[in-house]
Design a protein around this motif. Structure first.
Motif, mmCIF file in Angstrom:
data_model
loop_
_atom_site.group_PDB
_atom_site.id
_atom_site.type_symbol
_atom_site.label_atom_id
_atom_site.label_comp_id
_atom_site.label_asym_id
_atom_site.label_seq_id
_atom_site.Cartn_x
_atom_site.Cartn_y
_atom_site.Cartn_z
ATOM 1 N N ALA B 390 0.827 -1.212 0.000
ATOM 2 C CA ALA B 390 0.000 0.000 0.000
ATOM 3 C C ALA B 390 0.857 1.257 0.000
ATOM 4 C CB ALA B 390 -0.923 0.001 1.215
ATOM 5 N N HIS B 391 2.012 1.198 0.682
ATOM 6 C CA HIS B 391 2.825 2.406 0.813
ATOM 7 C C HIS B 391 3.932 2.505 -0.233
ATOM 8 C CE1 HIS B 391 0.626 2.774 4.459
ATOM 9 N NE2 HIS B 391 1.171 1.701 4.978
ATOM 10 N N SER B 392 4.261 1.404 -0.888
ATOM 11 C CA SER B 392 5.396 1.485 -1.805
ATOM 12 C C SER B 392 4.986 1.479 -3.273
ATOM 13 C CB SER B 392 6.395 0.365 -1.521
ATOM 14 O OG SER B 392 5.746 -0.875 -1.481
ATOM 15 N N LEU B 393 3.739 1.137 -3.573
ATOM 16 C CA LEU B 393 3.265 1.238 -4.952
ATOM 17 C C LEU B 393 2.074 2.190 -4.968
ATOM 18 C CD1 LEU B 393 3.272 -2.534 -6.078
ATOM 19 C CD2 LEU B 393 5.006 -0.809 -6.600
ATOM 20 N N SER B 394 1.960 2.959 -6.039
ATOM 21 C CA SER B 394 0.795 3.857 -6.148
ATOM 22 C C SER B 394 -0.419 3.031 -6.554
ATOM 23 C CB SER B 394 1.064 4.926 -7.202
ATOM 24 O OG SER B 394 1.117 4.324 -8.483
ATOM 25 N N ASP B 395 -1.590 3.605 -6.351
ATOM 26 C CA ASP B 395 -2.815 2.903 -6.741
ATOM 27 C C ASP B 395 -2.819 2.616 -8.242
ATOM 28 O OD1 ASP B 395 -3.433 3.127 -4.117
ATOM 29 O OD2 ASP B 395 -5.355 4.142 -4.394
ATOM 30 N N GLU B 396 -2.248 3.544 -9.029
ATOM 31 C CA GLU B 396 -2.174 3.330 -10.484
ATOM 32 C C GLU B 396 -1.291 2.125 -10.783
ATOM 33 O OE1 GLU B 396 -1.820 6.299 -9.024
ATOM 34 O OE2 GLU B 396 -3.728 7.135 -9.712
ATOM 35 N N GLN B 397 -0.144 2.060 -10.096
ATOM 36 C CA GLN B 397 0.755 0.925 -10.325
ATOM 37 C C GLN B 397 0.089 -0.394 -9.933
ATOM 38 O OE1 GLN B 397 4.126 2.503 -8.000
ATOM 39 N NE2 GLN B 397 5.411 2.094 -9.787
ATOM 40 N N ILE B 398 -0.649 -0.368 -8.819
ATOM 41 C CA ILE B 398 -1.309 -1.601 -8.358
ATOM 42 C C ILE B 398 -2.364 -2.030 -9.371
ATOM 43 C CG2 ILE B 398 -2.821 -2.566 -6.566
ATOM 44 C CD1 ILE B 398 -1.198 -0.905 -4.519
ATOM 45 N N ALA B 399 -3.107 -1.059 -9.904
ATOM 46 C CA ALA B 399 -4.128 -1.397 -10.912
ATOM 47 C C ALA B 399 -3.463 -1.968 -12.168
ATOM 48 C CB ALA B 399 -4.957 -0.162 -11.248
ATOM 49 N N GLU B 400 -2.358 -1.364 -12.593
ATOM 50 C CA GLU B 400 -1.652 -1.872 -13.781
ATOM 51 C C GLU B 400 -1.089 -3.269 -13.535
ATOM 52 O OE1 GLU B 400 1.052 1.329 -14.235
ATOM 53 O OE2 GLU B 400 -0.231 2.415 -15.649
ATOM 54 N N LEU B 401 -0.532 -3.441 -12.331
ATOM 55 C CA LEU B 401 0.015 -4.748 -11.960
ATOM 56 C C LEU B 401 -1.080 -5.810 -11.997
ATOM 57 C CD1 LEU B 401 2.170 -6.613 -10.681
ATOM 58 C CD2 LEU B 401 1.506 -5.719 -8.452
ATOM 59 N N ALA B 402 -2.208 -5.512 -11.362
ATOM 60 C CA ALA B 402 -3.301 -6.485 -11.302
ATOM 61 C C ALA B 402 -3.827 -6.769 -12.708
ATOM 62 C CB ALA B 402 -4.419 -5.977 -10.398
ATOM 63 N N THR B 403 -3.923 -5.734 -13.533
ATOM 64 C CA THR B 403 -4.400 -5.931 -14.905
ATOM 65 C C THR B 403 -3.471 -6.881 -15.643
ATOM 66 O OG1 THR B 403 -5.371 -3.726 -14.966
ATOM 67 C CG2 THR B 403 -4.892 -4.758 -17.086
ATOM 68 N N TRP B 404 -2.163 -6.629 -15.544
ATOM 69 C CA TRP B 404 -1.217 -7.487 -16.266
ATOM 70 C C TRP B 404 -1.247 -8.919 -15.735
ATOM 71 C CZ3 TRP B 404 3.259 -10.231 -14.980
ATOM 72 C CH2 TRP B 404 3.911 -10.801 -16.096
ATOM 73 N N MET B 405 -1.274 -9.067 -14.393
ATOM 74 C CA MET B 405 -1.291 -10.422 -13.823
ATOM 75 C C MET B 405 -2.531 -11.184 -14.267
ATOM 76 S SD MET B 405 0.035 -9.713 -9.952
ATOM 77 C CE MET B 405 0.136 -11.439 -9.497
ATOM 78 N N ARG B 406 -3.666 -10.485 -14.341
ATOM 79 C CA ARG B 406 -4.910 -11.164 -14.733
ATOM 80 C C ARG B 406 -4.897 -11.549 -16.216
ATOM 81 N NH1 ARG B 406 -9.780 -10.536 -11.836
ATOM 82 N NH2 ARG B 406 -10.839 -9.578 -13.599
ATOM 83 N N THR B 407 -4.258 -10.739 -17.052
ATOM 84 C CA THR B 407 -4.185 -11.147 -18.453
ATOM 85 C C THR B 407 -3.193 -12.299 -18.609
ATOM 86 O OG1 THR B 407 -2.429 -9.599 -18.997
ATOM 87 C CG2 THR B 407 -4.670 -8.832 -19.320
ATOM 88 N N GLN B 408 -2.121 -12.248 -17.829
ATOM 89 C CA GLN B 408 -1.076 -13.252 -17.950
ATOM 90 C C GLN B 408 -1.501 -14.605 -17.389
ATOM 91 O OE1 GLN B 408 1.514 -12.693 -19.652
ATOM 92 N NE2 GLN B 408 2.856 -14.415 -19.168
ATOM 93 N N TRP B 409 -2.127 -14.578 -16.199
ATOM 94 C CA TRP B 409 -2.395 -15.845 -15.502
ATOM 95 C C TRP B 409 -3.868 -16.048 -15.132
ATOM 96 C CZ3 TRP B 409 2.017 -13.167 -13.026
ATOM 97 C CH2 TRP B 409 3.247 -13.619 -13.533
ATOM 98 N N GLY B 410 -4.681 -15.030 -15.335
ATOM 99 C CA GLY B 410 -6.056 -15.127 -14.837
ATOM 100 C C GLY B 410 -7.098 -15.387 -15.902
ATOM 101 N N GLY B 411 -6.709 -15.257 -17.176
ATOM 102 C CA GLY B 411 -7.701 -15.427 -18.226
ATOM 103 C C GLY B 411 -8.651 -14.256 -18.368
#
Ligand code: FES
Ligand code: FES
Lengths: 180, 429
Positions: B390-411
Motif C-alpha cells: 500500500a505504501h510502496s506502490l501507487s494505486d495506479e501501479q497496483i491497478a496496472e500490476l493487477a491488470t497485467w497479472m490477470r491477463t497473464q495468468w487469470g484469463g
C-alpha cells in the motif's frame, strides 16, 4: 532478459544515474556490481534472512527498511536509500569519522560474531531507533518492541541476546526514546 | 378508539410478545437428551467427538490465536459491536462445565444457552442444527474431556452489551429455517457424508453464502460466494471450482494441506485449513470435496487447465514495456519468479492461482495492498510473509500490476480500474 530502463536514485546522500540498468536485476546486484558497494550482504536471496536490507528515507523524513535481494533495482527508482557504507559520517576524503550510536552499541556489547548478518541488523536497529524518536515506547513494552522490529533478522552465530540488549541499552540511554 | 387499540394489540403487540418470549421456537430435540450419558458411553464417544469438533472448527473461533484451546475470547467484529467467543472448556465457572447433555444439545441445535437465553448467530447454529443427536453427544463427550481453563471472556460491546437476546427470537424465526442434512440415497456415501459436514458442522456457508439484509444466510444462493471482511470467500459451486482446476483429489489435497496449485489458503480460510481440515480424517475431507465438486445433476465436472495468457500481455506499450509487467518484475518477481513459478515454502506460484483467476479482482488487490502474514501449513510446510505494498506502490501501479497479472495468468483481459484500488481498506501501521 536484455531490456534496460534508466534508473536514478539517491544512495548515501549522493545522486546516482540516470544509468541504464537491466530490468530484472536485483538491487543488491546493482549495489555490488555497478557501484562496488559490497557491504550489503547477500544471504538467502529469498527475502527471509534480511541480511541485505537498506534504509529507505521517505520525503517526510521517516525511514523504513527494505530487502534488496527480492526487489529489483528499478523498484528503488526515485527513492533515497542508505546502505551500510552510508551509516557512519565521513570526512571529505571519505574516511569514517565515527561510528553511529547503533554501530557503537553493537561493538560495545560484542553483539555479533562472524558479522555476516550485521549490516542488516544495523539497518533494522537504525530504523527502529528512528521510529522511537518519533514515537517513544513505554519501558514495559521496550523488549517486545525490539523483538517485533528485529524479529525478521536472522543470525546464525549469536542467538540474538546481545544484539537485543545492545538496542535496549541504547534506547534507554537516549533521552525521550523510552517513556515511564 | 378502544377498538383500534384492541386491534393494534391483537395484530402487532401480542404476536410480537409471543415471538419475543420464544413461543414460536419449536424444538426438535428428543426427550432422551435429558438422560445423562454414562461415563463409559462418553469415553467411547470421545474419538468421534474429536473428529466432529475439528470438522466444526469449534476451536477456530473459541480460542485466541495463541491462547489456550477452547478458552474463547476471540473478538468477532460486526457493524453493531463486538461479540467475544465464549469459553467452551469444561471449567464450571467460566466455561461450560455445568452444561448438561441437554444444555449442550440446545446450544448446538437450537442456539439457546444453559441460562435459556438465545446465543447470537455468530454461533453458527443455523448450520450446526442439522447435526445428529448421536454426533452432538460425541462432541459433548469430547469437549467435556479437554483441559478446563478458568479464564473469563471480555464483555461484549456495542449493541451486544444490552439485553437483546430475546430479540434473536425474531431473527431466528426469519433466518433459521428448520434444516435437515441432505440425504440422497442415490448419491454415494461420500457425497452424503460431505453434505452433512458442509451444510452442518463445517458451516462453510457462514463465509461462502451471501447474507440477506438481516445478516442471515441467503440460502437461495447457498455457497455462491460472498464478500466478508474485505475479501471474497469465493463460490464453492462445482463448475466454479472446476474452472479453477480443482477436482476431488486436488480439492481434498488443498483442504488437507492448505497448499495447492491454485494457491495457498490465506485470510480466514487459513484458519480453516490450519485448525480444521488439515487435522481431520482424510475420508471426511474427501467427502467434503466430493460433495462440493458434484454438480446439481450429480456429475463431477472436469478440471480446467490454467488459462492461457490473454492478448493484452502481448501488446506492450510504445516503448516496448508493459507498465504492469514492469511493476511485477520490480516488486514481485524476486519471490514469485520471473515467470510466476514461485519458490516452494516462500511464495506460491502465480500460474493457475485462483486469486488471479477469480472474476472479481478483490482478493488479488487486497493481498497486494495488505500483504499476507507468515503462515504455517500441515506437514511442516510454510509460506513467508508477503509485505503490504500500500505504501510502496501507487494505486495506479497496483491497478496496472493487477491488470497485467490477470491477463497473464487469470484469463481476464479487461483492465482493473484504479477506482477499485482506491476504495480498498488500507493496512493500519
Ligand atoms: S539475502 Fe535478502 S533477505 Fe536474505
Ligand atoms: S554474527 Fe554470524 S550470522 Fe550473525
Amino acid at each position: 532478459m536484455s531490456e534496460s530502463l534508466p534508473l536514478s536514485l539517491t544512495i548515501n546522500g549522493r545522486a546516482v544515474g540516470p544509468v541504464d540498468v537491466p530490468l530484472g536485476m536485483p538491487m543488491i546486484d546493482f549495489l555490488h556490481e555497478h557501484l562496488n558497494l559490497t557491504g550489503t550482504r547477500f544471504g538467502c536471496g529469498q527475502g527471509i534472512c534480511h541480511a541485505c536490507t537498506v534504509v529507505i528515507e521517505a520525503a517526510d523524513g521517516t525511514t523504513s527498511e527494505s530487502r534488496t535481494c527480492i526487489f529489483d533495482a528499478h523498484y528503488f527508482n526515485g527513492k533515497s536509500i542508505v546502505t551500510i557504507e552510508g551509516q557512519a559520517p565521513r570526512d571529505a576524503d571519505g574516511n569514517v569519522i565515527e561510528l553511529t550510536p547503533v554501530q557503537k552499541a553493537f561493538i560495545d556489547n560484542f553483539a555479533f560474531q562472524c558479522g555476516y548478518c550485521t549490516p542488516g541488523f544495523v539497518t533494522g536497529a537504525t530504523v527502529f531507533m528512528d521510529s522511537l524518536k518519533r514515537k517513544p515506547v513505554r519501558r514495559a513494552d521496550l523488549e517486545q518492541a525490539i523483538e517485533d522490529a528485529l524479529n525478521v533478522h536472522l543470525c546464525r552465530c549469536t542467538g540474538y541476546v546481545r544484539y537485543y540488549e545492545a538496542i535496549r541499552d541504547l534506547a534507554l540511554a537516549t533521552p525521550g526514546y523510552v517513556i515511564d | 378508539m378502544r377498538k383500534i387499540i384492541l386491534i393494534v394489540l391483537a395484530i402487532i403487540i401480542l404476536p410480537s410478545l409471543a415471538i419475543l418470549s420464544g413461543a414460536f421456537r419449536t424444538t426438535q430435540l428428543s426427550p432422551d437428551i435429558y438422560q445423562p450419558l454414562s461415563a463409559e458411553r462418553m469415553e467411547a464417544l470421545k474419538p468421534r467427538g474429536r473428529e466432529l469438533t475439528l470438522a466444526g472448527d469449534c476451536f477456530g473461533c473459541h480460542s485466541l490465536a495463541k491462547g489456550p484451546m477452547g478458552a474463547g475470547g476471540l473478538p468477532i467484529d460486526t457493524p453493531m459491536g463486538t461479540i467475544y467467543s465464549s469459553n467452551i472448556t469444561p471449567d464450571p465457572t467460566y466455561g461450560i462445565g455445568r452444561y448438561s447433555r441437554a444444555d449442550f444439545h440446545r446450544a448446538v441445535r437450537e442456539g439457546i444457552n444453559a441460562s435459556d437465553r438465545n446465543l447470537y448467530p455468530a454461533m453458527p447454529y443455523v448450520y450446526t442444527q442439522i447435526t445428529t443427536p448421536e454426533d452432538v453427544d460425541a462432541i459433548y463427550s469430547y469437549i467435556m474431556s479437554i483441559p478446563p481453563v478458568a479464564k473469563e471472556v471480555p464483555a461484549n460491546t456495542g449493541v451486544f452489551q444490552f439485553p437483546l437476546r430475546s430479540f434473536m427470537n425474531f431473527w431466528t424465526l426469519l433466518n433459521v429455517p428448520a434444516r435437515q442434512a441432505p440425504n440422497e440415497p442415490s448419491r454415494p456415501p461420500a457425497w452424503n457424508r460431505g453434505a452433512y459436514l458442509v451444510e452442518g458442522l463445517g458451516h462453510c456457508g457462514s463465509c461462502h453464502t451471501p447474507m440477506n439484509v438481516m445478516m442471515g444466510p441467503d440460502f437461495a444462493r447457498s455457497l455462491d460466494g460472498a464478500i466478508i471482511d474485505g475479501q471474497e470467500a469465493p463460490s464453492l459451486k462445482a463448475d466454479v471450482l472446476a474452472a479453477q482446476g480443482f477436482d476431488v483429489a486436488s480439492l481434498t489435497n488443498f483442504l488437507a494441506t492448505g497448499i495447492s496449485p491454485q494457491g495457498t489458503s490465506f485470510g480466514q480460510m487459513h484458519t480453516v485449513t490450519h485448525f480444521s481440515t488439515s487435522a481431520m480424517e482424510r475420508s471426511d475431507v474427501e467427502a467434503i470435496a466430493t460433495y462440493l465438486m458434484t454438480s446439481a445433476d450429480g456429475t463431477i465436472p472436469a478440471p480446467a487447465n490454467p488459462p492461457d495468457p490473454q492478448p493484452e500481455s502481448f501488446q506492450p506499450a510504445a516503448d516496448g514495456s508493459d507498465p504492469g509487467r514492469v511493476v511485477f518484475v520490480e516488486a514481485c518477481a524476486g519471490c514469485h519468479g520471473m515467470t510466476g513459478e514461485g519458490i516452494p515454502n516462500v511464495a506460491p506460484p502465480m500460474r493457475g492461482n485462483a486469486t488471479i483467476t477469480l472474476a472479481n479482482p478483490l482478493n488479488l488487490l487486497s493481498v497486494i495492498v495488505n500483504g499476507v502474514p507468515d503462515q504455517t501449513f500441515a506437514g511442516n510446510q510454510r509460506m513467508y510473509a508477503m509485505p503490504p505494498f500500500a505504501h510502496s506502490l501507487s494505486d495506479e501501479q497496483i491497478a496496472e500490476l493487477a491488470t497485467w497479472m490477470r491477463t497473464q495468468w487469470g484469463g481476464h483481459s479487461e483492465p482493473v480500474a484504479v477506482a477499485e484500488v482506491n476504495k480498498l481498506p488500507r493496512p493500519v501501521d
